[in-house]
Design a protein around this motif. Structure first.
Motif, mmCIF file in Angstrom:
data_model
loop_
_atom_site.group_PDB
_atom_site.id
_atom_site.type_symbol
_atom_site.label_atom_id
_atom_site.label_comp_id
_atom_site.label_asym_id
_atom_site.label_seq_id
_atom_site.Cartn_x
_atom_site.Cartn_y
_atom_site.Cartn_z
ATOM 1 N N SER A 113 53.289 48.054 65.483
ATOM 2 C CA SER A 113 52.372 48.058 63.945
ATOM 3 C C SER A 113 52.401 50.121 63.703
ATOM 4 O O SER A 113 52.668 50.320 62.932
ATOM 5 C CB SER A 113 51.045 47.996 64.556
ATOM 6 O OG SER A 113 50.059 48.220 65.079
ATOM 7 N N THR A 166 56.015 50.651 62.605
ATOM 8 C CA THR A 166 57.181 49.933 61.292
ATOM 9 C C THR A 166 56.171 49.920 59.778
ATOM 10 O O THR A 166 56.196 49.864 58.905
ATOM 11 C CB THR A 166 57.604 48.116 62.189
ATOM 12 O OG1 THR A 166 55.983 47.954 62.271
ATOM 13 C CG2 THR A 166 58.105 48.220 63.003
ATOM 14 N N ILE A 194 53.743 47.642 59.759
ATOM 15 C CA ILE A 194 52.804 46.605 59.109
ATOM 16 C C ILE A 194 51.380 46.660 59.758
ATOM 17 O O ILE A 194 51.662 46.873 61.243
ATOM 18 C CB ILE A 194 54.140 45.659 60.075
ATOM 19 C CG1 ILE A 194 55.676 45.876 59.580
ATOM 20 C CG2 ILE A 194 53.900 44.689 59.304
ATOM 21 C CD1 ILE A 194 55.834 44.993 58.147
ATOM 22 N N PRO A 195 50.736 46.084 59.160
ATOM 23 C CA PRO A 195 49.165 46.687 59.597
ATOM 24 C C PRO A 195 49.217 45.352 61.355
ATOM 25 O O PRO A 195 50.504 43.937 61.654
ATOM 26 C CB PRO A 195 48.312 45.112 58.521
ATOM 27 C CG PRO A 195 49.181 45.976 57.614
ATOM 28 C CD PRO A 195 50.583 46.300 57.537
#
Lengths: 288, 172
Positions: free
Chosen positions: A59, A62, A64-65
């Motif tokens: 996370s 990236t 992303i959460p």
């Protein structure tokens, strides 16, 4: 207003991607404890803990959460009595920060406008839950939990008898934690509110969750109670992922306040291991 | 570690035991609370489900939005217990595999035994990890539900642990 909004927005987005190092250390310690065990349960819990640590690296890298449930914004505002900002300005700035964080951080839109009949998604992840608290000094501190509901659904309130004492408190907390079982994504974080009224105890339980890591109870008896409850929660062997390992909770915090002679309100707030918190302290004036 | 190709056959399901670590490859469907409610509304009105459910797998999940250059956002499992009231009927219709997090109730376990199906636990909160396992995303139905729409995913090396096996043994 831009300066405040940017600070809070950035802290919110960062909290969806990275945990505080103190929480990561607690997860790593849980992993070390599980590595020493030989049961199938501990092996499965170890897989979960390793996946959690891999997930946190991903996370961060990236953006992303870490969890798809980026939660409801649960906002706790401490305003110094000598702070120069109006409540209206503070509220406006907080809502703007949450709005921008939801958009730029790709937060899931998880809020519905009405709970029972239509449940229409507001598509903004708003409104936030905001609670204001007056303190000494001139600082403005805003703490936000990105509160996921897998764990929120496992919270509970119990109005104990005034004579319930420590034993009654421990039993009630364990009841709530055992009922939660593997549902709230263990290893969990536990906030306990004691005293006040029913809704004040609930508020205190959330304050306990967001308490600064370097702050501990002033009363030694409550520190010991936190340690005893943590030990007993881990003895339940719910385990990481609910698979039965030796770590069920990462920490237990208690906040307590005066209450009525006839009662002992108790509330337990549970957070998942993804203990996402944003915090900023702002000294200046938030211009409109 | 056991690599599995979806859809799973009954023989494969029978061979799996609780605590087995598996990696899923192939297609699975995504549905959570409101999508289950919508599917039940279709069934109650004698209409077909949006996909042929026989032998398929349902993953309880509602993703966060896909950022630029990604096909999906964060996509870890949601709490399965909220789907307990819906699962037995879907298992009776031929659903083979449920994927989510946390324990299931007695009715679901009994239905798993009756239908020789299986419940797999994915790792709660690991949405960025699962994101890296998704190769294709398709919206199948209920687009208006936003994050609760019914999706079809193609997955690769999707990690799970067998949590309730076809004989009703449970890790919880």
């Amino acid at each position: 207003m831009q300066d405040f909004v940017n600070q809070l927005k950035d802290a919110l987005i960062k909290s969806s991607l990275e945990l505080d190092s103190s929480v990561i250390n607690l997860i790593k310690k849980a992993k070390e404890r599980e590595e020493k065990e030989l049961s199938k349960n501990s092996k499965a819990s170890l897989v979960v803990l390793n996946s959690i640590l891999e997930n946190l690296e991903l996370s961060k890298k990236t953006k992303i959460p870490m969890c798809q449930d980026t939660g409801m914004f649960d906002v706790f505002v401490d305003i110094g009595r000598d702070n120069k900002n109006s409540l209206a300005t503070i509220e406006k700035a907080i809502i703007k920060s949450c709005t921008l964080a939801s958009e730029e951080g790709n937060f899931r839109k998880s809020v519905v406008s009405e709970p029972v009949f239509d449940r229409v998604n507001t598509k903004t992840n708003l409104p936030p839950i905001i609670t204001y608290n007056i303190i000494d000094g001139d600082e403005l501190t805003v703490r936000v939990l990105l509160k996921g509901f897998g764990s929120e659904n496992c919270c509970g309130v119990k109005m104990l008898n005034p004579t319930a004492a420590k034993e009654g408190v421990v039993e009630a907390v364990l009841d709530i934690v055992k009922t939660a079982g593997g549902k709230p994504c263990p290893p969990i974080c536990v906030g306990i509110g004691l005293g006040g009224t029913m809704e004040r105890a609930a508020y205190l339980s959330k304050r306990a969750l967001i308490r600064d890591f370097d702050k501990e109870n002033l009363d030694k008896r409550y520190i010991e109670l936190e340690e005893e409850i943590l030990r007993k929660i881990n003895d339940t062997k719910i385990g990481s992922g609910g698979f039965g390992g030796v770590t069920t909770a990462l920490f237990v915090n208690i906040e307590q306040e005066p209450t009525h002679i006839a009662g002992l309100p108790l509330a337990v707030s549970i957070n998942c291991w993804a203990d996402r918190k944003a915090q900023i302290t702002y000294r200046g004036k938030i211009d409109d | 570690m056991i690599n599995l190709e979806l859809p799973l056959t009954k023989d494969i399901i029978k061979s799996l035991e609780i605590f087995d670590e598996v990696r899923l490859n192939g297609e699975l469907y995504v549905a959570r609370d409101q999508a289950h409610k919508e599917m039940f509304s279709l069934l109650d009105n004698n209409k077909d489900l949006p996909f042929a459910i026989k032998d398929q797998a349902i993953y309880y999940m509602g993703p966060s939005p896909a950022p630029n250059n990604f096909i999906i956002g964060s996509c870890g499992p949601t709490t399965s217990a909220r789907m307990d009231a819906f699962s037995p009927r879907l298992l009776d219709l031929g659903l083979n595999v449920m994927i989510g997090k946390g324990p299931r109730n007695k009715d679901v376990i009994n239905s798993i035994i009756k239908n020789k199906s299986i419940y797999l636990a994915a790792f709660g909160g690991c949405g960025a990890l699962y994101n890296s396992k998704i190769k294709k995303v398709e919206t199948i139905a209920f687009d208006y539900l936003g994050p609760e729409a019914l999706l079809k995913l193609t997955v690769e090396d999707f990690p799970c642990i067998v949590a309730i096996d076809s004989r009703g043994n449970s890790v919880y």
